[in-house]
Design a protein around this motif. Structure first.
Motif, PDB file in Angstrom:
ATOM      1  N   GLU A 162     -29.136  15.154  24.377  1.00 22.27           N
ATOM      2  CA  GLU A 162     -28.085  14.119  24.416  1.00 22.27           C
ATOM      3  C   GLU A 162     -27.043  14.334  23.311  1.00 22.27           C
ATOM      4  N   GLU A 170     -16.580  14.660  29.872  1.00 26.08           N
ATOM      5  CA  GLU A 170     -15.753  13.457  30.073  1.00 26.08           C
ATOM      6  C   GLU A 170     -14.937  13.594  31.344  1.00 26.08           C
ATOM      7  N   HIS A 210     -28.385  12.078  31.287  1.00 28.43           N
ATOM      8  CA  HIS A 210     -28.017  11.373  30.045  1.00 28.43           C
ATOM      9  C   HIS A 210     -26.799  10.485  30.305  1.00 28.43           C
ATOM     10  N   ASN A 212     -25.714   8.306  28.489  1.00 25.01           N
ATOM     11  CA  ASN A 212     -25.002   8.167  27.209  1.00 25.01           C
ATOM     12  C   ASN A 212     -25.263   9.420  26.405  1.00 25.01           C
ATOM     13  N   ARG A 213     -24.223   9.924  25.744  1.00 20.46           N
ATOM     14  CA  ARG A 213     -24.407  11.095  24.884  1.00 20.46           C
ATOM     15  C   ARG A 213     -23.838  10.816  23.506  1.00 20.46           C
ATOM     16  N   LYS A 214     -24.290  11.642  22.574  1.00 15.73           N
ATOM     17  CA  LYS A 214     -23.833  11.503  21.195  1.00 15.73           C
ATOM     18  C   LYS A 214     -22.819  12.596  20.924  1.00 15.73           C
ATOM     19  N   ASP A 237     -21.249   7.309  20.130  1.00 10.05           N
ATOM     20  CA  ASP A 237     -21.921   7.119  21.428  1.00 10.05           C
ATOM     21  C   ASP A 237     -20.896   7.080  22.546  1.00 10.05           C
ATOM     22  N   ILE A 238     -21.103   7.923  23.559  1.00  9.58           N
ATOM     23  CA  ILE A 238     -20.122   8.004  24.653  1.00  9.58           C
ATOM     24  C   ILE A 238     -20.835   7.828  25.998  1.00  9.58           C
ATOM     25  N   PRO A 239     -20.387   6.890  26.843  1.00 13.90           N
ATOM     26  CA  PRO A 239     -20.984   6.787  28.192  1.00 13.90           C
ATOM     27  C   PRO A 239     -20.517   7.950  29.060  1.00 13.90           C
TER      28      PRO A 239
END
Ligand code: SOE
Length: 389
Positions: A162, A170, A210, A212-214, A237-239
């Motif tokens: 993640e 994105e 995942h 959500n990723r970091k 934190d990114i959805p």
């Protein structure tokens, strides 16, 4: 002496330098410029790569009358606009996939390229491995019999954790699809090339492993792996809305069937594109990471492994291999083969409206967009979807 064809490359991330290296191996082409946003960064990159001209704004490169061909190696969301401008500047274009963000846009680009009569190519390089030419000839000569089934996968692990991050994740920069558009597109292009069939219907199941990723606060490149400096670093934190994985049932235009799985989260799989054809007489299996071997399966005698070797290839496949047996051509060579075919078409003054190209064009890039959209729709609506062009 023959004047060299002059090229410029926009984008200098993972794939731009791969294009540069491949083009440099052609004695009749010269890369004279690179572009990347910001003059200072462009200058630095041009120096590192040993390219004479640097543009901090690609539009200035488009105005250089000496440049005949432009490679679009930018992130996905920039492809359509830059491709459009390259064509309108009257330059030949070699774009990275996906051609655009939607099939409406890729259709428009194809029409524009045809209107301007420029030579258009898209870097579907896997069909350019010598063994793929050999297999396509074997299929054409009916060695395998009628091909009933086509199945395989394309697996990678560079986005397994993640904390793995890249602009491709994105949707704003990468597009609505990731694993399917980024690597599934190569799988589909390669199998359609070797079989000569078109994928006409799909039934897909996608998964964002995942959600959500970091995102590291510092920059992260494609295939950069885990960054030790980042271990104690800062993350945001990114959805994530694009798929890490997909399995797709496919039907071809001749009624034959198949399936493929793509994933960018499969530990240990680096760039594992593979597929198998099951014909009425024989089967064939190929994997990109061992590109010089073709497994050939028989029902009534021992199976065999064909090694890439001009002496063993069918006559029509021989020009596609450039070294004697055992001198294996790999991924960078497949990119070089793509460039060789694209630039030879230009060098020979061929007409893109009349002459058949032996490399992937915007037509193939558009087909790929249509397949990707059908896959997304199928997953959403949980049903078979027709690929519409
Ligand atoms: C990343 O998944 C990537 O670099 C793709 O963008 C390429 O097209 C593929 O050849 C290798 O993997």
């Amino acid at each position: 002496m023959e004047t060299k064809i002059k090229a410029g490359i926009i984008g200098t991330g993972f794939i731009g330098p791969a294009h540069l290296e491949a083009v440099r191996r052609l004695e009749f082409v010269e890369v004279i410029a690179v572009a990347r946003r910001g003059q200072e960064r462009a200058d630095k990159k041009a120096e590192e790569l040993g390219v004479p001209l640097a543009y901090g704004d690609y539009r200035e490169m488009l105005r250089n009358p000496d440049i005949d061909v432009i490679h679009n190696c930018t992130p996905n969301h920039l492809h359509v606009q830059i491709n459009r401008e390259i064509i309108e500047a009257g330059k030949h274009v070699l774009s990275e996939k996906p051609l655009a963000m939607s099939s409406d846009e890729s259709r428009e680009l194809l029409a524009l390229a045809r209107k301007h009569g420029i030579v258009h190519g898209v870097n579907f390089n896997y069909r350019q491995f010598p063994m793929m030419k050999q297999l396509s000839e074997m299929v054409k000569q009916n060695e395998l019999g009628r091909i009933n089934m086509v199945h395989g996968s394309y697996l990678q692990d560079w986005l397994l954790y993640e904390t793995d991050y890249n602009w491709r994740l994105e949707d704003k920069t990468g597009g609505r699809s990731r694993a399917v558009a980024d690597i599934g597109s190569h799988w589909c292009d390669t199998v359609q090339y070797v079989t000569g069939k078109k994928i006409s219907q799909v039934f897909a199941d996608l998964w964002t492993v995942h959600p959500n990723r970091k995102k590291p606060v510092s920059h992260s490149d494609t295939f950069s792996g885990s960054d030790e400096d980042q271990a104690d670093g800062e993350y945001e934190d990114i959805p994530i809305h694009t798929e890490d994985y997909a399995s797709v049932l496919i039907r071809f235009d001749d009624g034959s069937k198949g399936a493929f799985t793509v994933s960018q989260v499969s530990a240990g799989r680096k760039n594992a594109l593979s597929f198998e054809l099951n014909g009425t007489c024989k089967s064939a299996y190929w994997k990109q990471e061992e590109p010089a071997k073709l497994w050939i399966g028989h029902r009534d005698r021992s199976n065999e492994v064909l090694m890439a070797d001009p002496a063993l290839f069918l006559k029509k496949a021989r020009p596609s291999i450039h070294h004697p047996g055992g001198h294996t051509e790999g991924w960078p060579d497949s990119v070089k083969n793509m460039m060789l075919k694209y630039y030879t078409f230009i060098r020979e003054g061929k007409d893109p409206l009349k002459d058949k190209a032996n490399f992937a064009t915007f037509e193939d890039g558009h087909v790929s967009m249509c397949i990707m959209e059908a896959i997304l729709k199928s997953h959403k609506e949980e049903r078979w979807i027709q690929v519409q062009q």
